[in-house]
Scaffold this motif. Sequence first.
Motif, PDB file in Angstrom:
ATOM      1  N   ILE A 110      11.716   2.741   6.281  1.00  0.00           N
ATOM      2  CA  ILE A 110      11.503   3.932   7.099  1.00  0.00           C
ATOM      3  C   ILE A 110      12.485   5.230   6.622  1.00  0.00           C
ATOM      4  O   ILE A 110      12.256   6.175   6.605  1.00  0.00           O
ATOM      5  CB  ILE A 110      11.777   3.554   8.432  1.00  0.00           C
ATOM      6  CG1 ILE A 110      10.630   2.761   8.926  1.00  0.00           C
ATOM      7  CG2 ILE A 110      11.881   4.900   9.469  1.00  0.00           C
ATOM      8  CD1 ILE A 110      10.801   1.948  10.407  1.00  0.00           C
ATOM      9  N   MET A 111      13.864   4.868   6.550  1.00  0.00           N
ATOM     10  CA  MET A 111      14.638   5.955   5.817  1.00  0.00           C
ATOM     11  C   MET A 111      14.439   6.585   4.538  1.00  0.00           C
ATOM     12  O   MET A 111      14.504   7.709   4.464  1.00  0.00           O
ATOM     13  CB  MET A 111      16.117   5.298   6.030  1.00  0.00           C
ATOM     14  CG  MET A 111      16.920   5.185   7.280  1.00  0.00           C
ATOM     15  SD  MET A 111      18.178   4.212   7.171  1.00  0.00           S
ATOM     16  CE  MET A 111      19.368   5.395   6.198  1.00  0.00           C
ATOM     17  N   GLU A 112      13.694   5.645   3.845  1.00  0.00           N
ATOM     18  CA  GLU A 112      13.356   5.941   2.549  1.00  0.00           C
ATOM     19  C   GLU A 112      12.268   7.036   2.705  1.00  0.00           C
ATOM     20  O   GLU A 112      12.043   8.278   1.975  1.00  0.00           O
ATOM     21  CB  GLU A 112      12.824   4.960   1.728  1.00  0.00           C
ATOM     22  CG  GLU A 112      12.581   5.207   0.276  1.00  0.00           C
ATOM     23  CD  GLU A 112      12.325   4.209  -0.601  1.00  0.00           C
ATOM     24  OE1 GLU A 112      11.472   4.453  -1.608  1.00  0.00           O
ATOM     25  OE2 GLU A 112      12.953   3.093  -0.742  1.00  0.00           O
ATOM     26  N   LEU A 113      11.264   6.585   3.463  1.00  0.00           N
ATOM     27  CA  LEU A 113      10.041   7.742   3.663  1.00  0.00           C
ATOM     28  C   LEU A 113      10.454   8.852   4.334  1.00  0.00           C
ATOM     29  O   LEU A 113       9.975   9.796   4.118  1.00  0.00           O
ATOM     30  CB  LEU A 113       8.926   6.869   4.575  1.00  0.00           C
ATOM     31  CG  LEU A 113       8.276   5.736   3.888  1.00  0.00           C
ATOM     32  CD1 LEU A 113       7.580   4.844   5.003  1.00  0.00           C
ATOM     33  CD2 LEU A 113       7.482   6.060   2.701  1.00  0.00           C
ATOM     34  N   GLN A 122       5.406   8.718  -5.390  1.00  0.00           N
ATOM     35  CA  GLN A 122       4.297   9.338  -6.301  1.00  0.00           C
ATOM     36  C   GLN A 122       3.496   8.161  -6.923  1.00  0.00           C
ATOM     37  O   GLN A 122       4.033   7.501  -7.476  1.00  0.00           O
ATOM     38  CB  GLN A 122       4.476  10.330  -7.178  1.00  0.00           C
ATOM     39  CG  GLN A 122       5.325  11.476  -6.595  1.00  0.00           C
ATOM     40  CD  GLN A 122       4.485  12.247  -5.715  1.00  0.00           C
ATOM     41  OE1 GLN A 122       3.214  12.433  -6.205  1.00  0.00           O
ATOM     42  NE2 GLN A 122       4.939  12.931  -4.867  1.00  0.00           N
ATOM     43  N   GLN A 123       2.132   8.025  -6.634  1.00  0.00           N
ATOM     44  CA  GLN A 123       1.429   7.052  -7.059  1.00  0.00           C
ATOM     45  C   GLN A 123       0.728   7.443  -8.506  1.00  0.00           C
ATOM     46  O   GLN A 123       0.013   8.730  -8.566  1.00  0.00           O
ATOM     47  CB  GLN A 123       0.226   6.511  -6.197  1.00  0.00           C
ATOM     48  CG  GLN A 123       0.844   5.919  -4.803  1.00  0.00           C
ATOM     49  CD  GLN A 123       1.328   4.541  -5.042  1.00  0.00           C
ATOM     50  OE1 GLN A 123       1.342   3.755  -5.954  1.00  0.00           O
ATOM     51  NE2 GLN A 123       2.509   4.604  -4.127  1.00  0.00           N
ATOM     52  N   ARG A 129       0.791  -1.220   0.110  1.00  0.00           N
ATOM     53  CA  ARG A 129      -0.107   0.027   0.013  1.00  0.00           C
ATOM     54  C   ARG A 129       0.957   1.327   0.099  1.00  0.00           C
ATOM     55  O   ARG A 129       0.580   2.263  -0.470  1.00  0.00           O
ATOM     56  CB  ARG A 129      -0.818   0.123   1.115  1.00  0.00           C
ATOM     57  CG  ARG A 129      -1.984   0.997   1.274  1.00  0.00           C
ATOM     58  CD  ARG A 129      -3.111   1.104   2.146  1.00  0.00           C
ATOM     59  NE  ARG A 129      -3.692   2.294   1.996  1.00  0.00           N
ATOM     60  CZ  ARG A 129      -4.971   2.221   2.397  1.00  0.00           C
ATOM     61  NH1 ARG A 129      -5.734   1.256   2.671  1.00  0.00           N
ATOM     62  NH2 ARG A 129      -5.405   3.697   2.237  1.00  0.00           N
ATOM     63  N   ILE A 130       1.924   1.208   0.790  1.00  0.00           N
ATOM     64  CA  ILE A 130       2.926   2.288   0.670  1.00  0.00           C
ATOM     65  C   ILE A 130       3.793   2.464  -0.630  1.00  0.00           C
ATOM     66  O   ILE A 130       3.802   3.670  -1.039  1.00  0.00           O
ATOM     67  CB  ILE A 130       3.758   2.234   2.085  1.00  0.00           C
ATOM     68  CG1 ILE A 130       3.103   2.274   3.345  1.00  0.00           C
ATOM     69  CG2 ILE A 130       4.875   3.281   2.019  1.00  0.00           C
ATOM     70  CD1 ILE A 130       3.813   1.750   4.612  1.00  0.00           C
ATOM     71  N   PHE A 131       4.271   1.510  -0.910  1.00  0.00           N
ATOM     72  CA  PHE A 131       5.383   1.676  -2.129  1.00  0.00           C
ATOM     73  C   PHE A 131       5.039   0.855  -3.406  1.00  0.00           C
ATOM     74  O   PHE A 131       5.381   1.320  -4.342  1.00  0.00           O
ATOM     75  CB  PHE A 131       6.536   0.937  -1.899  1.00  0.00           C
ATOM     76  CG  PHE A 131       7.369   1.431  -0.538  1.00  0.00           C
ATOM     77  CD1 PHE A 131       8.194   2.604  -0.648  1.00  0.00           C
ATOM     78  CD2 PHE A 131       7.168   0.900   0.619  1.00  0.00           C
ATOM     79  CE1 PHE A 131       8.602   3.300   0.356  1.00  0.00           C
ATOM     80  CE2 PHE A 131       7.946   1.356   1.542  1.00  0.00           C
ATOM     81  CZ  PHE A 131       8.799   2.696   1.699  1.00  0.00           C
ATOM     82  N   GLY A 132       3.981   0.125  -3.245  1.00  0.00           N
ATOM     83  CA  GLY A 132       3.372  -0.383  -4.552  1.00  0.00           C
ATOM     84  C   GLY A 132       3.992  -1.979  -4.675  1.00  0.00           C
ATOM     85  O   GLY A 132       4.877  -2.095  -3.897  1.00  0.00           O
TER      86      GLY A 132
END
Length: 156
Positions: A85-88, A95-96, A36-39
């Motif tokens: 977490i670091m990426e976020l 961007q979806q 859901r967060i990253f695809g």
Amino acid sequence: MAEKEIALLKKQQEKLTEKSFDLEAWKNQTTLFLQRIFGADHNIVKMIADLKYDYSSWTLRDATGNEKTDDPVKMQADEILEAAIMELENLGLPQQESSAEKAWELMEEELTGKQFKEIKAIIDSGKKNKLAKVQEVLNRLEKENLISILSRILIS
């Protein structure tokens, strides 16, 4: 920023230390959150899905002779979540692409340049009978093209 998503992933990190930890249940739940967060196609999702215990004879022999207290699978899972977490934190949410944008992209791949421009011009025009005109253009397409466009839109 992505505070909710980061908090969710930190909860998943905490679950790694629970006494009644079940890897498969944890992976299923974590995978759903990460998708859901990253695809679904993101590498982090795939790395979590690939986590498993190695029960080969070499691994078992090393574990019994070495008295390791740290679980390598849990350590790896923790590192993967830490990277997410670091990426976020540093890059924010990915961007979806909207469904409409994806549909246009797929149509552009399947149609000729002229057909695509014609449909795009009809949609962008201020005329009232857009639906009928788009249907007229699509009606001129071969059945195989229409099937290919529709199936690719549904799969995406």
